[in-house]
Design an enzyme around this catalytic site. Structure first.
Site, PDB file in Angstrom:
ATOM      1  CD  GLU A 257     -22.072 -18.463 -31.912  1.00 55.11           C
ATOM      2  OE1 GLU A 257     -22.104 -18.861 -30.845  1.00 55.11           O
ATOM      3  OE2 GLU A 257     -20.321 -18.669 -32.886  1.00 55.11           O
TER       4      GLU A 257
ATOM      5  CG  ASP B 275     -20.956 -13.482 -42.159  1.00 55.58           C
ATOM      6  OD1 ASP B 275     -21.485 -14.235 -41.741  1.00 55.58           O
ATOM      7  OD2 ASP B 275     -19.710 -13.317 -41.174  1.00 55.58           O
TER       8      ASP B 275
ATOM      9  CE1 TYR C 294     -22.656 -22.591 -36.874  1.00 55.47           C
ATOM     10  CE2 TYR C 294     -22.113 -21.216 -35.170  1.00 55.47           C
ATOM     11  CZ  TYR C 294     -22.616 -21.240 -36.425  1.00 55.47           C
ATOM     12  OH  TYR C 294     -23.382 -19.938 -37.123  1.00 55.47           O
TER      13      TYR C 294
END
Ligand SMILES: Cc1ncc(COP(=O)(O)O)c(C=O)c1O
Lengths: 390, 265
Positions: B46, B57, B171
């Site tokens: 990934e 993030d 995911y």
């Protein structure tokens, strides 16, 4: 989500999946409560008796003489907290309360939205956390103290240039991790749907009042309405009242910072390219590959690389025009206006004043202009003083 | 290129999927680290293209983005990087990217070039299923798989729609939050895997917060088809910026450790 939140091709909700349930919950509550008689009455009471609505429409006689046409000032600077921001925070915090949320977060640039959120949180008994760029914490220290006095926690954000966009990044990250019990009180008409629609709704009193005041005091509609554009909430609030009045010219004024020929500005509509940022498609200041630019403006509240999606649509349709003035023009405007009217305008609002000064000798003397004075300039006195000494 | 279907079918354990920010800390070192990860037992990669404002993030990957951007990484360079990786070994590569970079490239061309570089799938971090067609159509035109995220707060109805638009793998985000190392795995993860497995035959890979071999084993035994490990690996880079040999050795050792833990479990 029930609605797409699009303004033409702009807007939408470009967010990580984890935020969707929270946005849906807010959208649902907004459409459920906005016209609910109890909610509307409670908000109306707060607008009147807590914030100080309606705000006056004031004829600025000496400034009008200076520019050579008639300038009427919509006095949002007289609101509690000193800016239009409280219109939005009262609406959203009340909504949070109706949703049984006890914790709220907000981002802030100039500190005005952070302050308005902190005051409102104190009023309604909510626990508030305010994310603010580290640079802005420094340049708007008075507002930081006020927020803390209201009981809010101020979280300085040091990522990036430590300004508004970095504060929003961290607020979104915090929200992601605290999504179940926290309401995000977004500060302007940008970000993902439903924020542009919600924030606009709570800012519409500016335009509604200004329109009827214009008819009562001037005797007719204005020829031009103007406001500064950061994210675009005070301007959308004013513009929304005149959208269908096709003869009223609408002018938004953006920050040209150190000049549009540099990258040190935040004039998104003037030179941005369409992109996707902070949850919405809009004009965006970015480099060739799509990395988002750091912006620069003497006014922290306009220091943002994107802009509300509805403004993008208004620009493309031609219904509104957008122009930009630089820091130097803004400082001059601040000085001139203060001397002539005895009113300290916020540096943000001074952008619209500066544009009017450029229209001296251009606009005919019988022109009637309504300028939205989005906030008062007490918070900016130090910055103005420092720049005068330079 | 090996397809996801083949990879998942041929593995007799959960796939080990390390995550790197492309070009962190610089192009050459990053390429060496990725090759080392492949050699140490990665089944799928990934890879993320660094972005100025990575809102999904946490601090570790934010810093990696800043390092990679400072070293000159761009989407075009990132595609060259991917070509170099697939030239080294034809391993499936899932890309993780923020939408604006794809949009500016622009989208159709980006997908075509990514495919030409040997890529397998694209996950756009800030584009959700409601606007999936903006990427699903160009992805399918280019012959790429789609990957979408499901989070613990995604409803069943919505998860079913997501599964129907996903051709690569789902995911599954282990927790409510941004990327980052965590000392314990969220207790939301096992129920999420079970829920997804009841709903779809599409492979389910789990990411966010997997930081130790025990976490990987826990996720695998809950039924996941793959484990994605990001911040923990990126942290080895941050912690050893002045010692590239150690950076590489630490990452290799860690991936080998996870790999054997997964094989044994
Ligand atoms: C006084 C004042 N005016 C304007 C703005 C800009 O925001 P908007 O464009 O959303 O009105 C701010 C933002 O902080 C502000 O404090």
């Amino acid at each position: 989500m029930k609605h797409k939140g699009r303004f033409g091709q702009f807007g939408g909700f470009y967010v990580p999946e984890v935020l969707i349930p929270a946005l849906e919950e807010i959208e649902d509550a907004f459409y459920r409560f906005k016209d609910d008689p109890k909610f509307a009455a409670e908000l109306d009471n707060l607008y009147k008796n807590y914030a100080g609505r309606p705000t006056p429409l004031y004829f600025a006689q000496r400034f009008s003489k200076h520019v050579g046409f008639n300038v009427y000032i919509k006095r949002e600077d007289l609101l509690h907290g000193g800016a239009h921001k409280v219109n939005n925070t009262l609406g959203q915090c009340l909504l949070a309360k109706y949703m049984n949320k006890t914790k709220i977060i907000a981002e802030t640039g100039a500190g005005q939205h952070g302050l308005a959120t902190s005051m409102t949180a104190a009023l309604l008994g909510l626990e508030a956390k305010i994310f603010m760029g580290a640079l802005d914490v420094k340049r708007q220290s008075v507002n930081v103290h006020k927020m803390r006095l209201c009981g809010a926690e101020v979280c300085p954000v040091s990522g990036g240039t430590g300004t508004l966009k970095d504060a929003i990044n961290d607020a979104l990250r915090y929200w992601t991790a605290n999504i179940t019990d926290t309401f995000y009180v977004f500060g302007s008409v940008c970000g993902p749907h439903p924020f542009p629609t919600i924030v606009k709704h709570f800012q519409t009193p500016i335009g509604i009042e200004a329109r009827s005041q214009s008819i009562n005091t001037i005797g007719r509609l204005p020829d031009i309405i103007t406001a500064c554009v950061g994210g675009g909430s005070n301007s959308i609030g004013l513009f929304s009242g005149f959208m269908d009045d096709k003869d009223v010219r609408i002018v938004g004024v953006e920050p040209a910072g150190r000049g549009l020929d540099t990258t040190e500005h935040a004039a998104t509509l003037a030179v941005g390219k369409i992109g996707v940022f902070h949850g919405a498609k809009s004009y965006l200041l970015q480099d060739d590959v799509g990395q988002v630019h750091e912006t620069e403006s003497i006014s922290a509240g306009l220091d943002y690389p994107a802009v509300g999606p509805e403004h993008c649509q208004l620009k493309d349709s031609g219904r509104a025009e957008y122009t930009a003035v630089n820091d130097e023009q803004v400082l001059d405007a601040f000085g001139i206006f203060t001397k002539l009217e005895g009113i300290l305008p916020a540096l943000e609002s001074s952008h619209a004043i500066a544009w009017l000064i450029t229209q001296k000798g251009v606009l005919p003397s019988e022109t009637n202009v309504i300028l939205n004075l989005s906030g008062r300039g007490d918070k900016d006195v130090d910055i103005v003083e420092q720049n005068r000494q330079m | 290129m090996t397809s996801y279907k083949e990879v998942f079918a041929n593995l007799n354990r959960a796939a080990l999927i390390p995550f790197f920010v492309i070009g962190d800390p610089d192009f050459d070192t990053s390429l060496e680290l990725v090759k080392a990860a492949i050699d140490a037992g990665a089944d799928i990669l990934e890879l993320g293209i660094p972005f100025s404002d990575p809102i999904a993030d946490g601090p570790t990957i934010q810093k990696a983005d800043i390092r990679a951007l400072a070293a000159g990484m761009t989407p075009r360079r990132a595609l060259e990087f991917i070509k170099a990786v697939t030239d080294y070994k034809p391993i499936p590569i899932g890309l993780l990217v923020y939408y604006n970079l794809v949009y500016q490239y622009p989208t159709e061309q980006f997908f075509a070039d990514f495919k030409a570089a040997g890529g397998s799938s694209v996950l756009v971090a800030d584009l959700c299923i409601d606007d999936a067609d903006e990427i699903a159509i160009p992805a399918s035109n280019a012959g790429l798989d789609t990957v979408f995220m499901v989070t613990p707060n995604t409803t069943d109805d919505r998860a079913a729609i997501i599964a129907s638009k996903t051709t690569g793998f789902i995911y599954a985000v282990s927790t409510l939050g941004v990327t980052g190392q965590r000392s314990t795995l969220s207790d939301m993860v096992a129920p999420l895997i079970t829920r997804l497995k009841d709903l779809t035959d599409i492979p389910v890979c789990v990411g966010f917060g997997i930081s130790e071999p025990a976490h990987a084993v826990q996720v695998a035994s809950a039924g996941a088809d793959g484990v994605i490990i990001g911040s923990k690996i990126v942290k080895f880079i941050e912690d050893n910026l002045s010692d590239k040999d150690k950076m590489k050795a630490d990452i290799s050792a860690f991936i080998a450790e996870i790999s054997s833990a997964l094989s044994l479990s």
